[in-house]
Design a protein around this motif. Structure first.
Motif, PDB file in Angstrom:
ATOM      1  N   PRO A  46      55.027  51.585  54.565  1.00 18.83           N
ATOM      2  CA  PRO A  46      54.548  50.212  54.433  1.00 18.83           C
ATOM      3  C   PRO A  46      53.707  49.980  53.182  1.00 18.83           C
ATOM      4  N   PHE A  47      53.090  51.063  52.662  1.00 17.13           N
ATOM      5  CA  PHE A  47      52.196  50.921  51.514  1.00 17.13           C
ATOM      6  C   PHE A  47      52.553  51.959  50.451  1.00 17.13           C
ATOM      7  N   PRO A  48      53.616  51.740  49.694  1.00 13.32           N
ATOM      8  CA  PRO A  48      54.002  52.710  48.663  1.00 13.32           C
ATOM      9  C   PRO A  48      52.868  52.943  47.665  1.00 13.32           C
TER      10      PRO A  48
ATOM     11  N   ALA B  22      53.763  44.304  47.525  1.00 17.16           N
ATOM     12  CA  ALA B  22      54.905  43.714  46.832  1.00 17.16           C
ATOM     13  C   ALA B  22      56.032  44.729  46.668  1.00 17.16           C
ATOM     14  N   THR B  23      55.677  45.979  46.401  1.00 17.34           N
ATOM     15  CA  THR B  23      56.690  47.029  46.310  1.00 17.34           C
ATOM     16  C   THR B  23      57.380  47.231  47.647  1.00 17.34           C
ATOM     17  N   SER B  24      56.610  47.210  48.730  1.00 16.03           N
ATOM     18  CA  SER B  24      57.212  47.322  50.062  1.00 16.03           C
ATOM     19  C   SER B  24      58.159  46.162  50.326  1.00 16.03           C
ATOM     20  N   ASN B  25      57.776  44.960  49.916  1.00 19.16           N
ATOM     21  CA  ASN B  25      58.671  43.812  50.063  1.00 19.16           C
ATOM     22  C   ASN B  25      59.990  44.054  49.333  1.00 19.16           C
ATOM     23  N   THR B  26      59.917  44.633  48.139  1.00 17.76           N
ATOM     24  CA  THR B  26      61.128  44.919  47.372  1.00 17.76           C
ATOM     25  C   THR B  26      61.983  45.964  48.074  1.00 17.76           C
TER      26      THR B  26
END
Length: 330
Positions: free
Chosen positions: A313-315, A150-154
């Motif tokens: 991709p994966f913070p 979700a963080t990556s989406n942001t």
């Protein structure tokens, strides 16, 4: 923020930023498949993972439609789509292949609606929210993965031009009544507090080496956000009957900070390390309180992005160490 006149003292380098606690799991840290649930049969998290995959597939189809449009910004869109493919693979890890729907195939412009960067940014945010909806219903490893994706989406939405108006918002601490015993979430909360102590001190170094311009104003805003978060964790730990971890008497810089560019590099380093701390906290907190840590993870990642840290991709989740993995059978 530390006053500008203290540059000499701050430049001595008394901060160490090694507070992230990611451990060395025996499984792919980007998956929610733990050593205890790799056996035969369905996993209780499978419905949530399938929902996340479906939302990701909608996003992939939108990227394909945008890329099929004449004049598409391919240099911008291809890397974001590639990240999304990695998200899908991580979310599908361990699910029997027969249970996973096929990934969307690239479509022609005539077959799909046109998507612009603005509509893709809105869809990225929508997908982030969909992932966070399941935080309270899944096991800790999947919660950590969903918060990271979700963080990556942001971050994708930011890259596509969405405003970062919420990037410095301090999070609300979880309710003490929902916090489990000290053997579970308290160590992670103490680790988060220690990380915030380091961040507050580190931003003193950052601010002392920036000129009086927008960068220094941003540093002052982020410094205040970390102070607020530090104070929130201290209050929560005290309420829980624990003694909050005090700030260290001295810290060591991870590298020399001598000017504005190295100060920005330090700020990016601080925020990046904090993403790992908060990804771990997502998994450690009780289910109803995971959004607190997920919000902190997002805010730190956005601030790291602001300071020029490369997006991943994966913070908050480190690169996995290649190890043999078991495959669940249907």
């Amino acid at each position: 923020m530390q006053p500008h006149s203290r540059r000499t003292f701050l430049a001595l380098g008394l901060i160490t930023l090694t507070t992230a606690c990611t451990g060395s799991p025996e499984f792919d840290p980007r998956s929610d498949v733990t050593p205890g649930n790799k056996g035969p049969g369905p996993d209780l998290d499978d419905p949530a993972r399938l929902r996340a995959i479906a939302a990701t597939d909608t996003l992939l189809a939108a990227y394909d439609a945008a890329l099929a449009t004449p004049g598409a910004q391919t240099a911008l869109l291809h890397p974001l789509r590639a990240d999304t493919v990695q998200h899908r693979a991580a979310l599908a890890y361990g699910i029997p292949a027969a249970s996973v729907p096929p990934a969307p195939t690239p479509a022609t412009p005539a077959a799909t609606p046109t998507h612009t960067p603005a509509t893709l940014a809105a869809l990225e945010r929508q997908t982030a929210q969909a992932h966070l909806t399941d935080l309270g219903t899944v096991q800790p490893p999947l919660a950590r993965l969903l918060a990271s994706v979700a963080t990556s989406n942001t971050l994708h939405a930011a890259a596509l031009g969405a405003p970062l108006d919420d990037q410095a918002t301090p999070t609300t601490p979880p309710s003490p009544s929902a916090t489990p015993t000290p053997g579970t979430s308290l160590p992670a909360l103490q680790n988060a507090l220690s990380a915030e102590h380091a961040a507050v001190y580190g931003y003193g170094v950052v601010g002392a080496h920036l000129p009086e311009d927008q960068q220094r104003a941003d540093a002052r805003t982020f410094y205040a956000a970390h102070q607020s978060q530090r104070d929130a964790w201290q209050r929560l730990l005290t309420t829980l009957g624990a003694t909050p971890t005090p700030a260290a008497g001295g810290y060591q810089l991870p590298f020399a900070v001598t000017d504005a560019p190295t100060a920005a590099k330090l700020a990016a380093h601080l925020e990046t390390r904090l993403t790992a701390v908060y990804a771990d906290l997502v998994a450690a907190l009780p289910a109803p309180q995971r959004p607190t840590a997920a919000t902190a993870l997002r805010d730190c990642a956005l601030r790291a992005h602001h300071w020029g840290a490369p997006d991943t991709p994966f913070p908050g989740i480190p690169e996995p160490v290649p190890t043999p993995t078991a495959t669940r059978q249907s």
